[in-house]
Motif scaffolding. Structure first.
Motif, PDB file in Angstrom:
ATOM      1  N   ALA A  24       6.687  -9.134  12.483  1.00  0.00           N
ATOM      2  CA  ALA A  24       7.203 -10.500  12.408  1.00  0.00           C
ATOM      3  C   ALA A  24       7.640 -10.854  10.991  1.00  0.00           C
ATOM      4  O   ALA A  24       8.677 -11.501  10.792  1.00  0.00           O
ATOM      5  CB  ALA A  24       6.135 -11.478  12.902  1.00  0.00           C
ATOM      6  N   ALA A  25       6.871 -10.416   9.996  1.00  0.00           N
ATOM      7  CA  ALA A  25       7.213 -10.735   8.611  1.00  0.00           C
ATOM      8  C   ALA A  25       8.500 -10.038   8.176  1.00  0.00           C
ATOM      9  O   ALA A  25       9.336 -10.631   7.479  1.00  0.00           O
ATOM     10  CB  ALA A  25       6.057 -10.333   7.694  1.00  0.00           C
ATOM     11  N   VAL A  26       8.679  -8.794   8.583  1.00  0.00           N
ATOM     12  CA  VAL A  26       9.905  -8.063   8.217  1.00  0.00           C
ATOM     13  C   VAL A  26      11.105  -8.653   8.953  1.00  0.00           C
ATOM     14  O   VAL A  26      12.210  -8.754   8.387  1.00  0.00           O
ATOM     15  CB  VAL A  26       9.736  -6.564   8.525  1.00  0.00           C
ATOM     16  N   VAL A  27      10.919  -9.054  10.200  1.00  0.00           N
ATOM     17  CA  VAL A  27      12.007  -9.718  10.933  1.00  0.00           C
ATOM     18  C   VAL A  27      12.438 -10.978  10.193  1.00  0.00           C
ATOM     19  O   VAL A  27      13.640 -11.251  10.043  1.00  0.00           O
ATOM     20  CB  VAL A  27      11.554 -10.055  12.375  1.00  0.00           C
ATOM     21  N   PHE A  28      11.465 -11.754   9.725  1.00  0.00           N
ATOM     22  CA  PHE A  28      11.796 -12.973   8.981  1.00  0.00           C
ATOM     23  C   PHE A  28      12.521 -12.643   7.684  1.00  0.00           C
ATOM     24  O   PHE A  28      13.508 -13.304   7.325  1.00  0.00           O
ATOM     25  CB  PHE A  28      10.516 -13.754   8.678  1.00  0.00           C
ATOM     26  N   LEU A  64       3.992  -1.720   7.216  1.00  0.00           N
ATOM     27  CA  LEU A  64       4.949  -2.425   6.375  1.00  0.00           C
ATOM     28  C   LEU A  64       5.856  -1.439   5.638  1.00  0.00           C
ATOM     29  O   LEU A  64       7.093  -1.587   5.649  1.00  0.00           O
ATOM     30  CB  LEU A  64       4.196  -3.308   5.379  1.00  0.00           C
ATOM     31  N   ARG A  65       5.268  -0.431   5.034  1.00  0.00           N
ATOM     32  CA  ARG A  65       6.087   0.559   4.328  1.00  0.00           C
ATOM     33  C   ARG A  65       6.972   1.317   5.311  1.00  0.00           C
ATOM     34  O   ARG A  65       8.120   1.655   4.993  1.00  0.00           O
ATOM     35  CB  ARG A  65       5.192   1.533   3.554  1.00  0.00           C
ATOM     36  N   GLY A  66       6.455   1.596   6.479  1.00  0.00           N
ATOM     37  CA  GLY A  66       7.251   2.300   7.475  1.00  0.00           C
ATOM     38  C   GLY A  66       8.464   1.509   7.908  1.00  0.00           C
ATOM     39  O   GLY A  66       9.572   2.072   8.066  1.00  0.00           O
ATOM     40  N   LEU A  84       6.561  -3.436  -3.565  1.00  0.00           N
ATOM     41  CA  LEU A  84       6.196  -3.889  -2.223  1.00  0.00           C
ATOM     42  C   LEU A  84       5.488  -5.231  -2.265  1.00  0.00           C
ATOM     43  O   LEU A  84       5.709  -6.093  -1.404  1.00  0.00           O
ATOM     44  CB  LEU A  84       5.300  -2.843  -1.551  1.00  0.00           C
ATOM     45  N   THR A  85       4.613  -5.441  -3.266  1.00  0.00           N
ATOM     46  CA  THR A  85       3.835  -6.675  -3.322  1.00  0.00           C
ATOM     47  C   THR A  85       4.678  -7.895  -3.677  1.00  0.00           C
ATOM     48  O   THR A  85       4.165  -9.018  -3.651  1.00  0.00           O
ATOM     49  CB  THR A  85       2.703  -6.543  -4.352  1.00  0.00           C
ATOM     50  N   GLN A  86       5.946  -7.719  -4.022  1.00  0.00           N
ATOM     51  CA  GLN A  86       6.825  -8.841  -4.310  1.00  0.00           C
ATOM     52  C   GLN A  86       7.748  -9.173  -3.146  1.00  0.00           C
ATOM     53  O   GLN A  86       8.470 -10.167  -3.201  1.00  0.00           O
ATOM     54  CB  GLN A  86       7.673  -8.540  -5.553  1.00  0.00           C
ATOM     55  N   ARG A  87       7.697  -8.391  -2.100  1.00  0.00           N
ATOM     56  CA  ARG A  87       8.613  -8.600  -0.984  1.00  0.00           C
ATOM     57  C   ARG A  87       8.074  -9.664  -0.037  1.00  0.00           C
ATOM     58  O   ARG A  87       6.861  -9.826   0.142  1.00  0.00           O
ATOM     59  CB  ARG A  87       8.857  -7.291  -0.254  1.00  0.00           C
ATOM     60  N   THR A  88       9.012 -10.370   0.583  1.00  0.00           N
ATOM     61  CA  THR A  88       8.650 -11.457   1.493  1.00  0.00           C
ATOM     62  C   THR A  88       7.809 -10.948   2.651  1.00  0.00           C
ATOM     63  O   THR A  88       6.859 -11.612   3.080  1.00  0.00           O
ATOM     64  CB  THR A  88       9.918 -12.136   2.029  1.00  0.00           C
ATOM     65  N   GLY A  89       8.120  -9.777   3.165  1.00  0.00           N
ATOM     66  CA  GLY A  89       7.366  -9.230   4.284  1.00  0.00           C
ATOM     67  C   GLY A  89       5.901  -9.045   3.950  1.00  0.00           C
ATOM     68  O   GLY A  89       5.016  -9.355   4.758  1.00  0.00           O
TER      69      GLY A  89
END
Length: 686
Positions: free
Chosen positions: A194-198, A147-149, A291-296
């Protein structure tokens, strides 16, 4: 710099120090083993012993674990001087340390902006109450890394090719840790992607970068697969991957276990509690700086947590359900300690402690740590009353007598470099006798289905063991005592999850029958010596006779059903019962687990017995039963076929298949197709 900046690092160090086994620091110390009859003890001991002989999991034998797991679990025992006592004392040590480190790194990645104490609190709670292990903590760390990457690539701080290639390497390492670790590592990659794409679906620049990451991952993983092939056999030999996939695939239908009421509340409570924590963070986020607030993170983290709960639905004892919710606990811990404000801090701490106390189990205690380190100053050098030393471990005296009898026998019959055979699963005799246990699998009872059976038999053929041991199942009627969990010490061979070892692995039993004969006298109670006898293969004959039962499709109308197969025409003098069945399920059984299958056998003398069995859903399966006392099966290995049958058995007068759910997770089959029903007789020419 103030020490408070390193609280999380100090907490990690304290956890490691608290879990150092005293026996590792004091190799002279003996290790007391109060219960040596656990099935898992066998693979723990044999896995490490095999490595000392240069036999690697994945390359030489197959198992759910991989070579990295095998090597890490063996490190302390090999540094102490390999012995049974050393393995018992240290088999989880380095694996636990890795889990601690991975959890520490996960919080470093998820909460970099928070003060160290906010990473320290969830780290301590997870490690002290939730029992993180290597196989599950590694994929959780990878989810944070991926996720961070991906955010770094989209923000221009990292190249997509580097992330894709690095992710492929990390997933390859997951596969080498364990089959399920590899699957969850790839699941971590897919859910993060998939989450970052969304999240970036409206950013026209994101699709190109994310596609490059995906292409780089696929290409790199293909190269990693070829490299792993080369390590295991040759670059184009995909046997390692086939074995791993089959192990995971068979696990769901061959080893299901019911979920308890406590396990149900544990699983559902964590699912609902986790959903509430993720939803709360989504509703209260003010920006996307953390990071913990991001949609991904919120979308991907919750999806990944639910995916990892799958393992708790199949093997649903309490220990497995605790492992199944680890991702939920770790990621919820990151969310709870990401809130700001004094009131939020207090509520987060209270909620985290409350959930840990209710759903977790304390792994460390001050008395346990003190007792551990007391062994260093005052090592145990003599076994307590009722116990006796064997290979740096203290076992019950009768257990040691049995080990010494078996070791003496195999020492006389086999050279030190030879392999031995053991049926059904007691591979601890390998290290006890200092001989490798032949076979294609670390644990023979996992040889369910044709693929794994062939794999185990191929290993037995390669080993060409001149001698071995046979441990017949204890006589036990599950109809009269279905909930008994405590066994006699000398009941060395027990049904695995209720399924007799002959019924679970009939192909392996018949192969041994054709190649080995048993010694006339038992070596100890419940232990018989085997000697190689290749003449048996040509002399053994098998006759079958139809039981005259209706061959038809039986619909399963209710979750708990009894299917009457009818009254068989049982021929006198026949030994075994073979049913060819196809148990048909709806497709969603693959997301849950099948039902429990039992054969109810009624005899002419009025006695009724239940024999449990497993059958692969949707596949025609030959299910074998020995419808008499399981302890009699050892007679068929005698050199004189006239002694195989101790007397006249009463005829079988009725057969019923009982289908009952293990629990609320079990799926009801739609129908059972009976394709054949036969009685089998085995004979051997002089």
């Amino acid at each position: 710099m103030p020490l408070s900046k390193y609280w999380d690092s100090l907490a990690l160090l304290l956890l490691i120090l608290a879990s150092v086994p005293g026996a590792w620091l004091s190799p002279r110390s003996l290790v007391v083993v109060p219960n040596a009859g656990l099935i898992d003890d066998n693979w723990h001991l044999d896995e490490v012993f095999k490595l000392s002989r240069g036999i690697w999991v994945g390359r030489d034998v197959a198992f759910t674990h991989g070579p990295i797991f095998q090597w890490l679990s063996s490190v302390p025992a090999r540094t102490m001087g390999l012995s049974m006592g050393a393995i018992y004392a240290t088999k989880f040590t380095v694996l636990a340390w890795c889990a601690f480190v991975f959890t520490y790194l996960t919080y470093k990645l998820l909460l970099p902006e928070q003060p160290a104490w906010k990473r320290t609190m969830p780290l301590l709670l997870i490690c002290m109450f939730w029992g993180p292990n290597l196989r599950t903590s590694y994929p959780i760390l990878l989810f944070a890394v991926f996720l961070r990457g991906m955010y770094a690539v989209l923000e221009g701080r990292l190249r997509g090719l580097v992330l894709g290639a690095g992710a492929a390497v990390l997933c390859g390492i997951g596969v080498l840790i364990a089959s399920d670790s590899g699957i969850y590592s790839i699941a971590a990659w897919l859910t993060a992607l998939a989450a970052v794409v969304f999240e970036f679906r409206r950013d026209w620049r994101a699709p190109g970068k994310l596609l490059l990451i995906l292409v780089s991952f696929v290409a790199s993983f293909a190269i990693i697969a070829l490299l792993i092939n080369a390590l295991m056999a040759s670059s184009l030999d995909f046997r390692f991957w086939k074995d791993s996939v089959e192990m995971v695939r068979v696990y769901r239908w061959a080893t299901p276990f019911r979920i308890t009421t406590a396990g149900t509340w544990h699983l559902l409570g964590m699912l609902l509690g986790g959903a509430a924590v993720f939803l709360l963070r989504a509703l209260t986020r003010r920006d996307h700086s953390a990071l913990t607030q991001r949609t991904g993170f919120l979308l991907g983290g919750f999806s990944f947590s639910v995916a990892m709960m799958q393992s708790g639905l199949v093997r649903s004892d309490y220990g497995h359900t605790v492992t199944a919710v680890l991702a939920t606990a770790v990621l919820c811990g990151a969310i709870l300690f990401s809130f700001s404000g004094t009131r939020q801090h207090a509520l987060a701490v209270l909620f985290a402690f409350g959930c840990s106390a209710v759903f977790g189990e304390l792994a460390f205690s001050s008395s346990g740590i003190l007792r551990n380190y007391t062994q260093v100053a005052q090592p145990l050098t003599e076994c307590p009353a009722g116990f006796q030393e064997f290979d740096r471990a203290c076992f019950r005296r009768d257990f040691v007598t049995m080990l010494r009898s078996a070791s003496s026998y195999l020492g006389r019959q086999t050279p030190a470099t030879a392999s031995i055979v053991v049926f059904p699963y007691q591979t601890l005799f390998g290290i006890a006798t200092q001989r490798n246990v032949a076979g294609g699998l670390i644990q023979p009872y996992t040889a369910s289905g044709p693929y794994l059976s062939r794999l185990e038999i191929a290993g037995l053929e390669r080993g060409a063991a001149p001698a071995g041991l046979y441990l017949p199942d204890a006589d036990f009627n599950y109809m009269s005592q279905p909930e008994v969990t405590q066994w006699s010490l000398m009941d060395l061979s027990l049904p695995v999850d209720g399924v007799g070892n002959f019924t679970r692995t009939p192909e392996v039993w018949f192969w041994l029958l054709h190649h080995y004969r048993v010694e006339p006298e038992a070596l100890a109670t419940g232990v018989f010596g085997l000697m190689r006898d290749e003449s048996r293969a040509a002399r053994i004959s098998v006759a079958s006779q139809s039981l005259g039962l209706p061959l038809q499709t039986y619909p399963v109308a209710e979750r708990a059903s009894a299917i009457d197969l009818g009254s068989p025409i049982w021929p006198a003098g026949y030994d075994f019962l073979r049913l060819r069945l196809n148990v048909r399920y709806p497709f969603w059984w693959k997301l849950r687990k099948p039902s429990r299958m039992q054969l109810e056998i009624t005899r002419a003398d009025g006695r009724t017995e239940l024999q449990w069995f497993v059958a692969e859903p949707g596949v025609t399966t030959e299910v074998w039963f020995y419808p008499w006392s399981p302890s009699e099966l050892v007679r068929y290995f005698e050199a004189d076929a006239g002694r195989w049958r101790p007397g006249v058995h009463p005829a079988i007068t009725r057969l019923r298949v009982l289908v009952t759910p293990w629990d609320w997770v079990s799926v009801q089959p739609g129908s059972i197709v009976v394709e054949s029903a036969d009685a089998i007789r085995i004979d051997m020419a002089p």
